[in-house]
Design a protein around this motif. Structure first.
Motif, short mmCIF file in Angstrom:
data_model
loop_
_atom_site.label_atom_id
_atom_site.label_comp_id
_atom_site.label_asym_id
_atom_site.label_seq_id
_atom_site.Cartn_x
_atom_site.Cartn_y
_atom_site.Cartn_z
N ARG A 15 -0.98 -10.64 8.66
CA ARG A 15 -0.09 -9.91 8.06
C ARG A 15 -0.55 -8.58 7.44
N ILE A 16 -2.02 -8.53 7.37
CA ILE A 16 -2.99 -7.31 7.06
C ILE A 16 -2.70 -6.48 8.06
N LEU A 19 0.82 -5.04 8.05
CA LEU A 19 1.10 -3.89 7.22
C LEU A 19 0.36 -2.42 7.42
N LEU A 20 -0.92 -2.76 8.21
CA LEU A 20 -1.45 -1.46 8.47
C LEU A 20 -0.99 -0.81 9.95
N MET A 25 -3.93 1.83 4.15
CA MET A 25 -3.53 1.55 2.97
C MET A 25 -4.91 1.09 2.40
N GLU A 29 -3.57 -1.43 -2.56
CA GLU A 29 -2.23 -1.56 -1.98
C GLU A 29 -1.98 -3.03 -1.16
N LEU A 30 -2.99 -3.27 -0.27
CA LEU A 30 -3.00 -4.41 0.36
C LEU A 30 -2.90 -5.71 -0.73
N ARG A 33 0.28 -6.94 -2.14
CA ARG A 33 1.16 -7.70 -1.24
C ARG A 33 0.82 -9.07 -1.15
N LEU A 41 -9.37 -11.75 -0.64
CA LEU A 41 -9.06 -10.74 0.40
C LEU A 41 -10.37 -10.08 0.85
N PHE A 45 -11.04 -9.10 4.66
CA PHE A 45 -11.24 -7.72 5.26
C PHE A 45 -12.32 -7.75 6.02
N SER A 56 -12.84 1.20 7.75
CA SER A 56 -12.66 1.56 6.29
C SER A 56 -13.37 2.68 5.93
N TYR A 65 -8.18 1.26 4.32
CA TYR A 65 -8.31 0.51 5.72
C TYR A 65 -7.16 1.11 6.70
#
Length: 101
Positions: A15-16, A19-20, A25, A29-30, A33, A41, A45, A56, A65
């Motif tokens: 999902r990350i 989103l990226l 983001m 911001e991540l 979500r 988290l 990462f 990053s 990221y």
């Protein structure tokens, strides 16, 4: 390749990456979500960074990221080649695959 598959095995990490794909983001911001804690988290990462799927950049106290799709593409082509598949054909289509099997 093991790090790549480990990174992709978790739905939160996938999902990350989704989103990226939309845009770069920040960690904050991540985090907005997800309902996960910051340490959880952060571990996600790190796995994504270890697999080189994300890069990053730190600016002050903020970490941004960015998705690194080239690593994913290269790894998937290498994995497919181990099974005799050629992914160099048309986008979205694996060439060299016997469709009748």
């Amino acid at each position: 390749m093991d790090k790549l598959f480990k990174a992709l095995s978790d739905p939160t990490r996938r999902r990350i990456l989704q989103l990226l794909r939309e845009r770069d983001m920040t960690a904050g911001e991540l985090a907005d979500r997800f309902t996960l804690g910051k340490s959880t988290l952060s571990a996600h990462f790190q796995v994504l960074r270890d697999a080189e799927l994300v890069t990053s950049t730190k600016s002050g106290t903020s970490i941004t990221y960015r998705l690194n799709l080239s690593v994913l593409g290269e790894a998937l082509r290498a994995f497919a080649a181990e099974f005799g598949l050629n992914l160099q054909g048309e986008p979205g289509r694996a060439s060299g695959v016997d469709r009748d099997v």
